[in-house]
Design an enzyme around this catalytic site. Structure first.
Site, PDB file in Angstrom:
ATOM      1  N   CYS A 135       2.608  -1.771   7.167  1.00 25.30           N
ATOM      2  CA  CYS A 135       2.683  -3.198   6.840  1.00 25.30           C
ATOM      3  C   CYS A 135       4.045  -3.534   6.231  1.00 25.30           C
ATOM      4  CB  CYS A 135       1.557  -3.573   5.869  1.00 25.30           C
ATOM      5  SG  CYS A 135       1.619  -5.294   5.355  1.00 25.30           S
ATOM      6  N   CYS A 138       3.973  -6.084   3.370  1.00 20.49           N
ATOM      7  CA  CYS A 138       3.519  -5.541   2.079  1.00 20.49           C
ATOM      8  C   CYS A 138       4.601  -4.655   1.442  1.00 20.49           C
ATOM      9  CB  CYS A 138       2.267  -4.674   2.258  1.00 20.49           C
ATOM     10  SG  CYS A 138       1.062  -5.301   3.438  1.00 20.49           S
ATOM     11  N   ASP A 139       5.237  -3.806   2.229  1.00 15.75           N
ATOM     12  CA  ASP A 139       6.063  -2.728   1.658  1.00 15.75           C
ATOM     13  C   ASP A 139       7.558  -2.865   1.895  1.00 15.75           C
ATOM     14  OD1 ASP A 139       3.716  -1.518   0.788  1.00 15.75           O
ATOM     15  OD2 ASP A 139       3.422  -0.463   2.677  1.00 15.75           O
TER      16      ASP A 139
END
Ligand code: NAP
Length: 310
Positions: A135, A138-139
């Site tokens: 992701c 997200c990261d």
């Protein structure tokens, strides 16, 4: 005979499930939507969506997901956080098990989507969360000024590689063939981006590192030669697996595990409908998911009205 707790249970709160919930709530069906994480599904992990009509400048995935949830709740949809463990037909009702609860419904819409496919190579699982990610939204920010790898050649890999250039100093897009699968407009952007280097005809055979990702072992698919590439992180976008484990033989699936429906989203089981990415279909997009959700809710409503219930 036991009575239904709800008219309709929707399993999954991505764009398909939330749209089904909106239509069902507006049709005054007693509806209960179960979502195991945060609503929005895969769309909520997408930084920027620019092919969903109505947003000429694009919209962030989380913002679109939140707006969809708010709209459905405004009309009375009940959204509960919980993972569906099993559904079973207890003629004429469906029993839905989630967490340690059970509810009975007249109909069910499965909109449980997909999850990232794993390559299954050494280091992938052990270094997950330590530089291995699925992701970018997200990261991505963890990889500021680092060199990183993105694996895959589809829309997800190329779009997310582009997104990651905001943070990373360089993105190696590693693809097993010599042509990308992604939409042409996205390919062009990747070709023009000076931070993206495409490694053609190359596969990742191992993620290297002890406590965190330090590099990748790569193989040239033509010469079979192995080499090492130093990167601080790697994002895998090599396709998806359908979330259908809880169906346990209740509906027909295709050979890849996607639910087979007719054009009204009905599965092979009475009162069981499917919508969105979890369904066997040609195009998995937010635009097609919301269409599925609307149709599934309408068809489920028709199914409920056309029968006598205990
Ligand atoms: P995808 O289209 O299935 O692409 C998966 C990629 O991973 C392919 O390039 C494939 O290579 C590669 N791959 C698969 N197995 C591999 C392996 N064992 N080793 C190395 N590479 C492997 O998946 P996706 O890109 O996530 O897209 C999924 C769906 O969502 C598509 O329908 C896509 O259009 C849609 N989507 C759309 C957008 C958008 O419209 N902007 C954004 C994201 C996703 P090959 O090409 O050689 O098969």
């Amino acid at each position: 005979m036991r009575k239904a707790d709800y008219d309709l249970v929707i399993a999954g709160g991505g764009p398909a499930g939330l749209t089904a919930g909106l239509y069902a709530a507006r049709a005054m069906l007693r509806t209960f939507l179960l979502e195991k994480m945060t609503p929005g599904g895969q769309a909520a992990t997408t930084f920027h969506i620019e092919n969903y009509p109505g947003f000429p400048d694009g919209i962030s995935g989380p913002d679109l997901a939140q707006a969809m949830e708010n709209q459905a709740k405004k009309f009375g949809l009940a959204v509960t956080y919980g993972e569906v463990k099993k559904i079973s037909f207890q003629d004429p009702l469906w029993e839905v098990e989630y967490e340690d609860q059970k509810v009975l419904a007249k109909a069910v819409i499965v909109a449980s989507g997909v999850e990232p496919r794993k390559l299954g190579i050494p280091g992938e699982e052990t270094l997950r969360g330590k530089g291995v990610s699925y992701c970018a939204t997200c990261d991505g920010p963890f990889f500021r000024d680092q060199e990183i790898g993105v694996v895959g050649g589809g829309d997800s890999a190329v779009e997310e590689a582009l997104y990651l250039t905001r943070f990373a100093s360089k993105v190696f897009l590693i693809h097993r063939r010599n042509a990308l699968r992604a939409e042409k407009i996205i390919q062009e952007r990747a070709f023009q981006n000076p931070k993206i280097e495409i490694l053609w005809d190359t596969v990742v055979t191992r993620v290297l590192g002890d406590s965190e990702v330090e590099g990748l072992e790569l193989q040239d698919v033509k010469t079979k030669a192995l080499r090492r590439l130093k990167v601080g992180g790697v994002f895998f976008y090599v396709g998806w697996l359908s979330n259908t484990g809880f169906l346990k033989g209740t509906a027909n699936l295709d050979e890849q595990g996607y639910i087979i429906t007719d054009d009204q989203m009905a599965t092979s089981a009475p009162g069981l409908f499917a919508a969105g990415d979890v369904r066997k279909k040609l195009l998995r997009q937010v635009a097609t998911a919301v269409g599925d959700g609307a149709m599934a809710a309408f068809a489920a409503g028709h199914y409920i009205e056309s029968r006598r219930w205990p």
